[in-house]
Structure formats: C-alpha cells, structure tokens
Design a protein around this motif. Sequence first.
Motif, PDB file in Angstrom:
ATOM      1  N   LEU A   1       0.831  -1.205   0.000  1.00  0.00           N
ATOM      2  CA  LEU A   1       0.000   0.000   0.000  1.00  0.00           C
ATOM      3  C   LEU A   1       0.863   1.252   0.000  1.00  0.00           C
ATOM      4  O   LEU A   1       0.534   2.246  -0.658  1.00  0.00           O
ATOM      5  N   ARG A   2       1.976   1.211   0.703  1.00  0.00           N
ATOM      6  CA  ARG A   2       2.900   2.349   0.700  1.00  0.00           C
ATOM      7  C   ARG A   2       3.401   2.619  -0.718  1.00  0.00           C
ATOM      8  O   ARG A   2       3.467   3.760  -1.162  1.00  0.00           O
ATOM      9  N   ARG A   3       3.722   1.544  -1.429  1.00  0.00           N
ATOM     10  CA  ARG A   3       4.206   1.704  -2.806  1.00  0.00           C
ATOM     11  C   ARG A   3       3.099   2.272  -3.695  1.00  0.00           C
ATOM     12  O   ARG A   3       3.350   3.147  -4.538  1.00  0.00           O
ATOM     13  N   ALA A   4       1.863   1.775  -3.502  1.00  0.00           N
ATOM     14  CA  ALA A   4       0.735   2.277  -4.291  1.00  0.00           C
ATOM     15  C   ALA A   4       0.474   3.750  -3.993  1.00  0.00           C
ATOM     16  O   ALA A   4       0.160   4.532  -4.894  1.00  0.00           O
ATOM     17  N   ASN A   5       0.598   4.140  -2.722  1.00  0.00           N
ATOM     18  CA  ASN A   5       0.428   5.549  -2.349  1.00  0.00           C
ATOM     19  C   ASN A   5       1.441   6.427  -3.073  1.00  0.00           C
ATOM     20  O   ASN A   5       1.106   7.492  -3.605  1.00  0.00           O
ATOM     21  N   GLY A   6       2.701   5.974  -3.079  1.00  0.00           N
ATOM     22  CA  GLY A   6       3.746   6.742  -3.737  1.00  0.00           C
ATOM     23  C   GLY A   6       3.515   6.856  -5.230  1.00  0.00           C
ATOM     24  O   GLY A   6       3.714   7.917  -5.832  1.00  0.00           O
ATOM     25  N   LYS A   7       3.066   5.747  -5.838  1.00  0.00           N
ATOM     26  CA  LYS A   7       2.802   5.751  -7.282  1.00  0.00           C
ATOM     27  C   LYS A   7       1.653   6.697  -7.614  1.00  0.00           C
ATOM     28  O   LYS A   7       1.735   7.475  -8.574  1.00  0.00           O
ATOM     29  N   PHE A   8       0.578   6.640  -6.808  1.00  0.00           N
ATOM     30  CA  PHE A   8      -0.558   7.523  -7.044  1.00  0.00           C
ATOM     31  C   PHE A   8      -0.143   8.983  -6.915  1.00  0.00           C
ATOM     32  O   PHE A   8      -0.506   9.825  -7.745  1.00  0.00           O
ATOM     33  N   ALA A   9       0.613   9.289  -5.849  1.00  0.00           N
ATOM     34  CA  ALA A   9       1.010  10.678  -5.620  1.00  0.00           C
ATOM     35  C   ALA A   9       1.856  11.212  -6.764  1.00  0.00           C
ATOM     36  O   ALA A   9       1.675  12.356  -7.217  1.00  0.00           O
ATOM     37  N   ALA A  10       2.796  10.394  -7.262  1.00  0.00           N
ATOM     38  CA  ALA A  10       3.659  10.834  -8.358  1.00  0.00           C
ATOM     39  C   ALA A  10       2.850  11.093  -9.627  1.00  0.00           C
ATOM     40  O   ALA A  10       3.050  12.101 -10.323  1.00  0.00           O
ATOM     41  N   ARG A  11       1.913  10.198  -9.928  1.00  0.00           N
ATOM     42  CA  ARG A  11       1.110  10.363 -11.143  1.00  0.00           C
ATOM     43  C   ARG A  11       0.149  11.545 -11.019  1.00  0.00           C
ATOM     44  O   ARG A  11      -0.070  12.285 -11.982  1.00  0.00           O
ATOM     45  N   PHE A  12      -0.425  11.723  -9.821  1.00  0.00           N
ATOM     46  CA  PHE A  12      -1.367  12.819  -9.636  1.00  0.00           C
ATOM     47  C   PHE A  12      -0.660  14.168  -9.768  1.00  0.00           C
ATOM     48  O   PHE A  12      -1.214  15.120 -10.329  1.00  0.00           O
ATOM     49  N   ARG A  13       0.582  14.237  -9.281  1.00  0.00           N
ATOM     50  CA  ARG A  13       1.347  15.482  -9.433  1.00  0.00           C
ATOM     51  C   ARG A  13       1.596  15.773 -10.913  1.00  0.00           C
ATOM     52  O   ARG A  13       1.615  16.943 -11.325  1.00  0.00           O
ATOM     53  N   ARG A  14       1.796  14.721 -11.709  1.00  0.00           N
ATOM     54  CA  ARG A  14       1.964  14.914 -13.145  1.00  0.00           C
ATOM     55  C   ARG A  14       0.692  15.494 -13.760  1.00  0.00           C
ATOM     56  O   ARG A  14       0.745  16.361 -14.646  1.00  0.00           O
ATOM     57  N   VAL A  15      -0.462  14.992 -13.293  1.00  0.00           N
ATOM     58  CA  VAL A  15      -1.737  15.505 -13.790  1.00  0.00           C
ATOM     59  C   VAL A  15      -1.892  16.976 -13.413  1.00  0.00           C
ATOM     60  O   VAL A  15      -2.265  17.814 -14.249  1.00  0.00           O
ATOM     61  N   GLU A  16      -1.586  17.318 -12.160  1.00  0.00           N
ATOM     62  CA  GLU A  16      -1.687  18.714 -11.719  1.00  0.00           C
ATOM     63  C   GLU A  16      -0.794  19.617 -12.564  1.00  0.00           C
ATOM     64  O   GLU A  16      -1.213  20.707 -12.987  1.00  0.00           O
TER      65      GLU A  16
END
Length: 268
Positions: A225-240
Amino acid sequence: MTRQEQGGRGSGELAFGELYDIIARLRGPDGCPWDREQDCASLRGNLIEETYECVEAIDEKNPGHIREELGDIFFLATMLAYIHEEQGAFSVADALREVNEKLVRRHPHVFADVTARDSGEVLENWNRIKVEQEGHRPKDSILDEVSAALPPLDRAHKLQKKAAKLGFDWPDAQGAGEKIAEELAETMEAARGGSSEKVEEELGDLLFSVVNLCRHLKVEPSLALRRANGKFAARFRRVEKGMREAGLEMRRENMAEMDRLWDAAKLD
C-alpha cells in the motif's frame, strides 16, 4: 581490528552519551520550550511517523537516509526513557539494561549451552522462556500474541499469520482470491441499501480478505500500500502539472483531460 570494532562500542558509547546530554539540556530549565512541553502521549505520533519514515528509507536502499531516520528513532526512544527518568519511574540505563538482559536470556543457543537447529526452534525457545523464566501469563489464544496497538493493516496480517500456523487457512491463493470477490459483492449489495454501519462492516471484511491474499502471495500489505500511495502521488502530481500548463482547472468538468494526463503518466 575490524572496521566494526574500530567504530563500534567505544564510539557508540560516546555518541550515546552525547545524545543523552543533549536531551537533558533540551529538557532542562534553560532548554527548548517545545522539548520541555513534550510528554509520552504527545510523542506517540512522532514515534510512529519516524518509524514509517525509516521503513521508507530501507525500501529506498539509501544508507544515508536510513542513518538519518534511525537517528531520529534513537532520539525519540531516548527522550521517552528520559521523561520517565525525570519522573523517577525508571532511568534510561534501566531500560537499556533490561533489554540487554532479555536478549541474553532469550538467546541461550548463543550465550548458553542450548541448541537450536533453526529459526523455528529459536522462536519456540523464546516463547517458552517468556512463560517459564519471565513469568508471562500463557496466552489463552494464539491471537493474544498480536498487539492490539498495531496499525490495523499490520494487525490483520499478523492475526492471519497466527491463525494459519494452526491450520486455519485457505489451501492456496485461489481460495483467498475468491473470498475477495465474495466480499466485494456483499459490499456492493450493502452499498445499494444497507446502513452506513453495514457498509463499514462489509468494507472491513473486504480489506481483511485483500490482506489475506497479500499473505498468500508473500507480500507485506502495508509495504504494498505504501508503494501504491507513492505511485498515485507521483502520477497525480503529473496531472496537476499538466493541467496548470494547459491553463485548465482541476475540476470534474475537465475530467477527460485529467484522464488523458493520467494515462500518459502511467506510461512513464
């Protein structure tokens, strides 16, 4: 002399003594207002946070970051012990002596003449010593060995591992996966007309089942879950970032563009 011996006990004792003196100064009358205000209750969250940051550093395989985070944990552990020393409950040295004695006592295969053929026998000896020599009450249930203070995800994993030791388990990952499908169906049924309490109950069962599949597949759920959190955060920042560059707001009306940017981020 080995490198460990050169930089080991002597320098370690000196560094710990310096840490102790710094904490005493911080907690002293002319010390830091923030440090003086802290008590054991207020430091609980810090201890959990720093422990997870240390786990993150270990996952990164970054020795410099690991060293830094371990230092923070040493600081908090010593601070907590020092607070008790101030209160006259026990000293920092008492806590260190107790763990030293416990480690020697619980490793008779190293410090005495007991033989342990493998790690399984080490754990059996460990648990027997806790009851026979240290006076710990025998557990009414094997699940009593799992601390209720653990984060829920980690506790679920450990409860399942304990139950599996006694044969209470799916024979393979297939059964655990099918249970997820069953719990998901029950969750969606509850969402269509059940109370919020029922929905919460079914979601809990669903999460518990996912943890069970993690265990069967030899994956630590909290780390996954920690890895998934990091992946989501990185991708969401790209979207922003992409939305800012396009002069668009992060709003549902612009979901199509956000989806496009998200899919692009997944390709990297």
